[in-house]
Design a protein around this motif. Structure first.
Motif, PDB file in Angstrom:
ATOM      1  N   SER A 119       0.804  -1.181   0.107  1.00  0.00           N
ATOM      2  CA  SER A 119      -0.061   0.057  -0.145  1.00  0.00           C
ATOM      3  C   SER A 119       0.786   1.276  -0.064  1.00  0.00           C
ATOM      4  O   SER A 119       0.574   2.132  -0.680  1.00  0.00           O
ATOM      5  CB  SER A 119      -0.766   0.034   1.412  1.00  0.00           C
ATOM      6  OG  SER A 119      -1.630  -1.138   1.196  1.00  0.00           O
ATOM      7  N   VAL A 142       0.693   4.267  -2.852  1.00  0.00           N
ATOM      8  CA  VAL A 142       0.554   5.642  -2.608  1.00  0.00           C
ATOM      9  C   VAL A 142       1.634   6.478  -2.945  1.00  0.00           C
ATOM     10  O   VAL A 142       1.436   7.449  -3.688  1.00  0.00           O
ATOM     11  CB  VAL A 142       0.241   5.534  -1.306  1.00  0.00           C
ATOM     12  CG1 VAL A 142       0.081   7.287  -0.858  1.00  0.00           C
ATOM     13  CG2 VAL A 142      -1.198   5.170  -0.885  1.00  0.00           C
ATOM     14  N   HIS A 165       1.806   6.695  -6.924  1.00  0.00           N
ATOM     15  CA  HIS A 165       0.881   7.515  -7.652  1.00  0.00           C
ATOM     16  C   HIS A 165       0.999   8.928  -7.220  1.00  0.00           C
ATOM     17  O   HIS A 165       0.848   9.651  -8.291  1.00  0.00           O
ATOM     18  CB  HIS A 165      -0.559   7.069  -6.887  1.00  0.00           C
ATOM     19  CG  HIS A 165      -1.778   7.882  -7.374  1.00  0.00           C
ATOM     20  ND1 HIS A 165      -2.320   7.608  -8.519  1.00  0.00           N
ATOM     21  CD2 HIS A 165      -2.463   8.809  -6.788  1.00  0.00           C
ATOM     22  CE1 HIS A 165      -3.191   8.244  -8.764  1.00  0.00           C
ATOM     23  NE2 HIS A 165      -3.432   9.122  -7.544  1.00  0.00           N
ATOM     24  N   LEU A 166       1.542   9.315  -6.081  1.00  0.00           N
ATOM     25  CA  LEU A 166       1.460  10.826  -5.665  1.00  0.00           C
ATOM     26  C   LEU A 166       3.015  11.266  -6.522  1.00  0.00           C
ATOM     27  O   LEU A 166       2.660  12.472  -6.865  1.00  0.00           O
ATOM     28  CB  LEU A 166       1.800  10.920  -4.435  1.00  0.00           C
ATOM     29  CG  LEU A 166       0.292  10.809  -3.476  1.00  0.00           C
ATOM     30  CD1 LEU A 166       0.607  11.047  -2.212  1.00  0.00           C
ATOM     31  CD2 LEU A 166      -0.597  11.707  -4.157  1.00  0.00           C
ATOM     32  N   GLU A 201      -3.173  18.092  -9.046  1.00  0.00           N
ATOM     33  CA  GLU A 201      -3.715  16.900  -8.185  1.00  0.00           C
ATOM     34  C   GLU A 201      -3.176  16.948  -6.831  1.00  0.00           C
ATOM     35  O   GLU A 201      -4.066  16.881  -5.819  1.00  0.00           O
ATOM     36  CB  GLU A 201      -3.367  15.732  -8.736  1.00  0.00           C
ATOM     37  CG  GLU A 201      -3.663  14.396  -7.923  1.00  0.00           C
ATOM     38  CD  GLU A 201      -5.135  13.857  -7.892  1.00  0.00           C
ATOM     39  OE1 GLU A 201      -5.757  14.716  -8.450  1.00  0.00           O
ATOM     40  OE2 GLU A 201      -5.189  12.833  -7.316  1.00  0.00           O
ATOM     41  N   VAL A 249      -1.589   8.440   2.841  1.00  0.00           N
ATOM     42  CA  VAL A 249      -1.620   9.558   1.829  1.00  0.00           C
ATOM     43  C   VAL A 249      -1.080  10.788   2.278  1.00  0.00           C
ATOM     44  O   VAL A 249      -0.311  11.358   1.707  1.00  0.00           O
ATOM     45  CB  VAL A 249      -3.008   9.614   1.077  1.00  0.00           C
ATOM     46  CG1 VAL A 249      -3.054  11.012   0.158  1.00  0.00           C
ATOM     47  CG2 VAL A 249      -3.723   8.499   0.637  1.00  0.00           C
ATOM     48  N   GLU A 305      -9.815   8.041   0.537  1.00  0.00           N
ATOM     49  CA  GLU A 305     -10.172   6.634   0.011  1.00  0.00           C
ATOM     50  C   GLU A 305     -10.948   6.907  -1.187  1.00  0.00           C
ATOM     51  O   GLU A 305     -10.644   6.096  -2.313  1.00  0.00           O
ATOM     52  CB  GLU A 305     -10.855   5.895   1.213  1.00  0.00           C
ATOM     53  CG  GLU A 305      -9.884   5.322   2.325  1.00  0.00           C
ATOM     54  CD  GLU A 305     -10.636   4.310   3.122  1.00  0.00           C
ATOM     55  OE1 GLU A 305     -11.737   3.900   2.968  1.00  0.00           O
ATOM     56  OE2 GLU A 305     -10.049   4.041   4.274  1.00  0.00           O
ATOM     57  N   ARG A 338     -11.180   9.052  -3.044  1.00  0.00           N
ATOM     58  CA  ARG A 338     -10.604   9.681  -4.392  1.00  0.00           C
ATOM     59  C   ARG A 338      -9.590   8.856  -5.193  1.00  0.00           C
ATOM     60  O   ARG A 338      -9.644   8.662  -6.376  1.00  0.00           O
ATOM     61  CB  ARG A 338      -9.869  10.944  -3.717  1.00  0.00           C
ATOM     62  CG  ARG A 338      -9.270  11.624  -4.945  1.00  0.00           C
ATOM     63  CD  ARG A 338      -9.286  13.325  -4.391  1.00  0.00           C
ATOM     64  NE  ARG A 338      -8.520  14.066  -5.215  1.00  0.00           N
ATOM     65  CZ  ARG A 338      -8.743  15.073  -5.832  1.00  0.00           C
ATOM     66  NH1 ARG A 338      -9.709  15.907  -5.130  1.00  0.00           N
ATOM     67  NH2 ARG A 338      -8.092  15.856  -6.687  1.00  0.00           N
ATOM     68  N   PHE A 339      -8.765   7.960  -4.259  1.00  0.00           N
ATOM     69  CA  PHE A 339      -7.749   6.944  -4.816  1.00  0.00           C
ATOM     70  C   PHE A 339      -8.552   5.790  -5.305  1.00  0.00           C
ATOM     71  O   PHE A 339      -8.478   5.309  -6.579  1.00  0.00           O
ATOM     72  CB  PHE A 339      -6.928   6.387  -3.667  1.00  0.00           C
ATOM     73  CG  PHE A 339      -5.883   7.444  -3.368  1.00  0.00           C
ATOM     74  CD1 PHE A 339      -6.134   8.586  -2.754  1.00  0.00           C
ATOM     75  CD2 PHE A 339      -4.653   7.049  -3.831  1.00  0.00           C
ATOM     76  CE1 PHE A 339      -5.053   9.495  -2.706  1.00  0.00           C
ATOM     77  CE2 PHE A 339      -3.387   7.961  -3.910  1.00  0.00           C
ATOM     78  CZ  PHE A 339      -3.545   9.113  -3.079  1.00  0.00           C
ATOM     79  N   ALA A 357      -9.655   6.758  -8.809  1.00  0.00           N
ATOM     80  CA  ALA A 357      -8.301   6.786  -9.587  1.00  0.00           C
ATOM     81  C   ALA A 357      -8.022   5.207 -10.072  1.00  0.00           C
ATOM     82  O   ALA A 357      -7.005   5.233 -10.627  1.00  0.00           O
ATOM     83  CB  ALA A 357      -7.436   7.481  -9.010  1.00  0.00           C
ATOM     84  N   LEU A 372      -7.241   2.793  -7.723  1.00  0.00           N
ATOM     85  CA  LEU A 372      -6.330   2.160  -6.614  1.00  0.00           C
ATOM     86  C   LEU A 372      -7.171   1.481  -5.711  1.00  0.00           C
ATOM     87  O   LEU A 372      -8.250   2.197  -5.291  1.00  0.00           O
ATOM     88  CB  LEU A 372      -5.204   3.286  -6.175  1.00  0.00           C
ATOM     89  CG  LEU A 372      -4.500   3.989  -7.234  1.00  0.00           C
ATOM     90  CD1 LEU A 372      -3.711   5.023  -6.503  1.00  0.00           C
ATOM     91  CD2 LEU A 372      -3.528   2.964  -7.931  1.00  0.00           C
TER      92      LEU A 372
END
Ligand code: SF4
Ligand code: SF4
Length: 203
Positions: free
Chosen positions: A11, A15, A18-19, A26, A82, A172, A174-175, A178, A180
């Motif tokens: 996880s 994260v 992704h970031l 974003e 996150v 959560e 939001r991800f 996307a 995830l």
């Protein structure tokens, strides 16, 4: 590697990746969503520095017997990951991932590295943990400090307890939108928390 450590590592990697790939817009939007929470964490840090650091240093840090970090399976919410990845310097995140990737064979927290906790912004559950001894010593030194602590505990719930729209649930969602997905998305996975959301008309 334990299932718990593996779950955390996967996880965290997801994260961070992704970031790192996300646009500046974003990341800005996400940081804006977290603004009140980060202010709240500053208040907690200030309170701890003022009323707890001496107690904890004396009781645990000198003897390295802290009860706080001696469990290998603390609860981390997906939002904790996150927020940490949004705020931590890249080298801290690399250090966290490297440390998490190495099993140690003891029963201490998987995030306890050689220089202490690997998080830049600790999970909320860790931040708000206070043992009975620390609470009593804080009360003896200044009863009003305990009242403030109780207020902060109530405030902490406003970010993660889904009887109303809360930041941890929004992050959560939001991800998930996307594409995830993580087992640490308790606001979507935990039957108890989903029940609370349903009762509040949020699921
Ligand atoms: S809260 Fe309690 S167990 Fe944790 S570091 Fe402070 S004194 Fe030690
Ligand atoms: S995440 Fe950090 S503060 Fe929390 S138990 Fe682990 S080492 Fe301690």
């Amino acid at each position: 590697m334990s299932t718990y450590r593996e779950e955390q590592l996967k996880s965290q990697e997801m994260v961070v990746r992704h970031l790192r790939e996300a646009s500046a817009t974003e990341r800005d939007q996400l940081l804006r969503m977290c603004r009140d929470y980060l202010r709240f964490r500053e208040d907690v840090r200030h309170h701890q520095r003022r009323h707890l650091s001496a107690i904890c240093t004396h009781a645990c840090f000198r003897s390295q017997l802290s009860a706080c970090c001696n469990k290998d399976g603390i609860i981390t919410f997906f939002a904790d990951l996150v927020i940490n990845a949004l705020c931590a310097p890249p080298q801290d995140l690399d250090r966290l991932l490297a440390s998490l990737g190495q099993s140690r064979g003891d029963l201490k927290c998987v995030y306890l590295g050689t220089q202490g906790c690997c998080w830049h912004i600790k999970p909320l559950i860790c931040e708000m943990f206070l043992c009975d001894r620390a609470l009593e010593e804080m009360r003896a030194a200044d009863p009003r400090a305990v009242e403030t602590w109780r207020r902060l505990e109530t405030e902490a719930k406003r970010f993660r307890w889904p009887d109303r729209p809360v930041l941890f649930d929004m992050l959560e969602s939001r991800f998930l939108a996307a594409g995830l997905c993580s087992p640490l998305m308790y606001l979507h996975n935990s039957p108890g928390l989903v029940r609370i959301k349903r009762k509040a008309g949020l699921a």
